[in-house]
Design a protein around this motif. Sequence first.
Motif, PDB file in Angstrom:
ATOM      1  N   PHE A 159       5.542  -2.864 -18.265  1.00 30.24           N
ATOM      2  CA  PHE A 159       4.707  -2.428 -17.158  1.00 30.24           C
ATOM      3  C   PHE A 159       5.547  -1.727 -16.102  1.00 30.24           C
ATOM      4  CE2 PHE A 159       2.976  -6.266 -19.029  1.00 30.24           C
ATOM      5  CZ  PHE A 159       1.667  -5.921 -19.261  1.00 30.24           C
ATOM      6  N   ALA A 160       4.883  -0.989 -15.221  1.00 29.90           N
ATOM      7  CA  ALA A 160       5.548  -0.348 -14.083  1.00 29.90           C
ATOM      8  C   ALA A 160       4.631  -0.471 -12.874  1.00 29.90           C
ATOM      9  CB  ALA A 160       5.840   1.112 -14.375  1.00 29.90           C
ATOM     10  N   TYR A 161       5.212  -0.396 -11.702  1.00 31.63           N
ATOM     11  CA  TYR A 161       4.452  -0.494 -10.456  1.00 31.63           C
ATOM     12  C   TYR A 161       4.002   0.881  -9.984  1.00 31.63           C
ATOM     13  CZ  TYR A 161       5.555  -5.390  -9.557  1.00 31.63           C
ATOM     14  OH  TYR A 161       5.635  -6.743  -9.617  1.00 31.63           O
ATOM     15  N   ARG A 162       2.810   0.937  -9.394  1.00 30.59           N
ATOM     16  CA  ARG A 162       2.332   2.134  -8.704  1.00 30.59           C
ATOM     17  C   ARG A 162       2.599   2.033  -7.208  1.00 30.59           C
ATOM     18  NH1 ARG A 162      -3.731   2.964 -10.722  1.00 30.59           N
ATOM     19  NH2 ARG A 162      -3.605   0.816 -11.345  1.00 30.59           N
ATOM     20  N   ARG A 163       2.826   0.819  -6.734  1.00 29.42           N
ATOM     21  CA  ARG A 163       3.118   0.539  -5.333  1.00 29.42           C
ATOM     22  C   ARG A 163       4.492  -0.112  -5.260  1.00 29.42           C
ATOM     23  NH1 ARG A 163      -1.149   3.300  -3.650  1.00 29.42           N
ATOM     24  NH2 ARG A 163      -3.115   2.472  -4.330  1.00 29.42           N
ATOM     25  N   ILE A 164       5.156  -0.003  -4.117  1.00 26.60           N
ATOM     26  CA  ILE A 164       6.511  -0.535  -3.980  1.00 26.60           C
ATOM     27  C   ILE A 164       6.499  -2.054  -4.116  1.00 26.60           C
ATOM     28  CG2 ILE A 164       8.436  -0.873  -2.389  1.00 26.60           C
ATOM     29  CD1 ILE A 164       7.995   1.875  -1.333  1.00 26.60           C
ATOM     30  N   GLN A 178       0.808  -1.209   0.000  1.00 24.56           N
ATOM     31  CA  GLN A 178       0.000   0.000   0.000  1.00 24.56           C
ATOM     32  C   GLN A 178       0.848   1.268   0.000  1.00 24.56           C
ATOM     33  OE1 GLN A 178      -2.978  -0.236   3.049  1.00 24.56           O
ATOM     34  NE2 GLN A 178      -3.540  -2.296   2.467  1.00 24.56           N
ATOM     35  N   ILE A 179       2.156   1.119  -0.104  1.00 23.29           N
ATOM     36  CA  ILE A 179       3.040   2.286  -0.131  1.00 23.29           C
ATOM     37  C   ILE A 179       3.146   2.761  -1.574  1.00 23.29           C
ATOM     38  CG2 ILE A 179       5.355   3.140   0.343  1.00 23.29           C
ATOM     39  CD1 ILE A 179       5.565   0.849   2.420  1.00 23.29           C
ATOM     40  N   SER A 180       2.640   3.943  -1.845  1.00 21.62           N
ATOM     41  CA  SER A 180       2.632   4.476  -3.208  1.00 21.62           C
ATOM     42  C   SER A 180       4.017   4.940  -3.633  1.00 21.62           C
ATOM     43  CB  SER A 180       1.673   5.663  -3.311  1.00 21.62           C
ATOM     44  OG  SER A 180       0.366   5.238  -3.060  1.00 21.62           O
ATOM     45  N   ILE A 181       4.263   4.839  -4.934  1.00 22.35           N
ATOM     46  CA  ILE A 181       5.483   5.370  -5.530  1.00 22.35           C
ATOM     47  C   ILE A 181       5.109   6.688  -6.189  1.00 22.35           C
ATOM     48  CG2 ILE A 181       7.264   5.014  -7.284  1.00 22.35           C
ATOM     49  CD1 ILE A 181       6.884   2.030  -6.930  1.00 22.35           C
ATOM     50  N   ALA A 182       5.933   7.693  -6.016  1.00 23.80           N
ATOM     51  CA  ALA A 182       5.673   8.997  -6.638  1.00 23.80           C
ATOM     52  C   ALA A 182       5.554   8.812  -8.154  1.00 23.80           C
ATOM     53  CB  ALA A 182       6.800   9.967  -6.309  1.00 23.80           C
ATOM     54  N   PRO A 183       4.593   9.487  -8.797  1.00 20.56           N
ATOM     55  CA  PRO A 183       4.390   9.315 -10.236  1.00 20.56           C
ATOM     56  C   PRO A 183       5.659   9.520 -11.062  1.00 20.56           C
ATOM     57  CG  PRO A 183       2.570  10.547  -9.313  1.00 20.56           C
ATOM     58  CD  PRO A 183       3.589  10.388  -8.214  1.00 20.56           C
ATOM     59  N   GLU A 184       6.514  10.465 -10.662  1.00 20.54           N
ATOM     60  CA  GLU A 184       7.740  10.693 -11.439  1.00 20.54           C
ATOM     61  C   GLU A 184       8.765   9.577 -11.272  1.00 20.54           C
ATOM     62  OE1 GLU A 184       8.113  13.008  -7.547  1.00 20.54           O
ATOM     63  OE2 GLU A 184       6.567  12.722  -9.062  1.00 20.54           O
ATOM     64  N   ASP A 185       8.597   8.716 -10.258  1.00 25.90           N
ATOM     65  CA  ASP A 185       9.528   7.606 -10.023  1.00 25.90           C
ATOM     66  C   ASP A 185       8.990   6.257 -10.481  1.00 25.90           C
ATOM     67  OD1 ASP A 185      11.461   9.259  -8.909  1.00 25.90           O
ATOM     68  OD2 ASP A 185      10.584   9.097  -6.902  1.00 25.90           O
ATOM     69  N   CYS A 196      15.976  -2.086  -3.196  1.00 27.68           N
ATOM     70  CA  CYS A 196      16.681  -1.747  -1.962  1.00 27.68           C
ATOM     71  C   CYS A 196      16.001  -0.523  -1.361  1.00 27.68           C
ATOM     72  CB  CYS A 196      18.160  -1.507  -2.231  1.00 27.68           C
ATOM     73  SG  CYS A 196      18.533  -0.050  -3.205  1.00 27.68           S
ATOM     74  N   ASN A 197      16.112  -0.366  -0.081  1.00 28.89           N
ATOM     75  CA  ASN A 197      15.476   0.696   0.706  1.00 28.89           C
ATOM     76  C   ASN A 197      13.967   0.529   0.853  1.00 28.89           C
ATOM     77  OD1 ASN A 197      18.019   1.808   0.870  1.00 28.89           O
ATOM     78  ND2 ASN A 197      17.628   3.401  -0.629  1.00 28.89           N
ATOM     79  N   ALA A 198      13.369  -0.466   0.203  1.00 27.75           N
ATOM     80  CA  ALA A 198      11.929  -0.662   0.338  1.00 27.75           C
ATOM     81  C   ALA A 198      11.573  -1.091   1.755  1.00 27.75           C
ATOM     82  CB  ALA A 198      11.432  -1.700  -0.667  1.00 27.75           C
TER      83      ALA A 198
END
Length: 129
Positions: free
Chosen positions: A113-118, A93-100, A123-125
């Motif tokens: 495809f890309a993820y919207r959530r981590i 449920q941790i969102s990723i900033a749209p620019e990332d 690393c660092n997740a």
Amino acid sequence: MDAGIIFAISDSKWVSPTQVVLKKGGMTVVLNEKKELIPMRTVTGWRVCIDYQRLNNATRKDHFPLPFIDQMLERLAGHDFYCFLDGMSGYFQISIAPEDQAKTTFTCPFGTFAYRRIPFGLCNALATF
């Protein structure tokens, strides 16, 4: 529930490859030709693994990947119960900033495809969670 995956721009310089591997389950016992019992792992399906090595190598690492115990105790204080499911459901449920989001781009036979959530594998997740 939102799976956290969206279509992404395919010209991202962070496109990561995927690999499909066997998903191993529990143990089972089989008889061989000599009537001996041999323990074997059962295969329960397939798992898609995304190779984020290139992105992880370019990422600045956290000095403290796990939170301090006093901070964790403060957050848990006053709660009657805490369960494994709380941690498992919270991770996605941790969102990723749209620019990332383009940095999590991966390719497979079905597209890019890309993820919207981590996702797992970054690393660092863990520290972010």
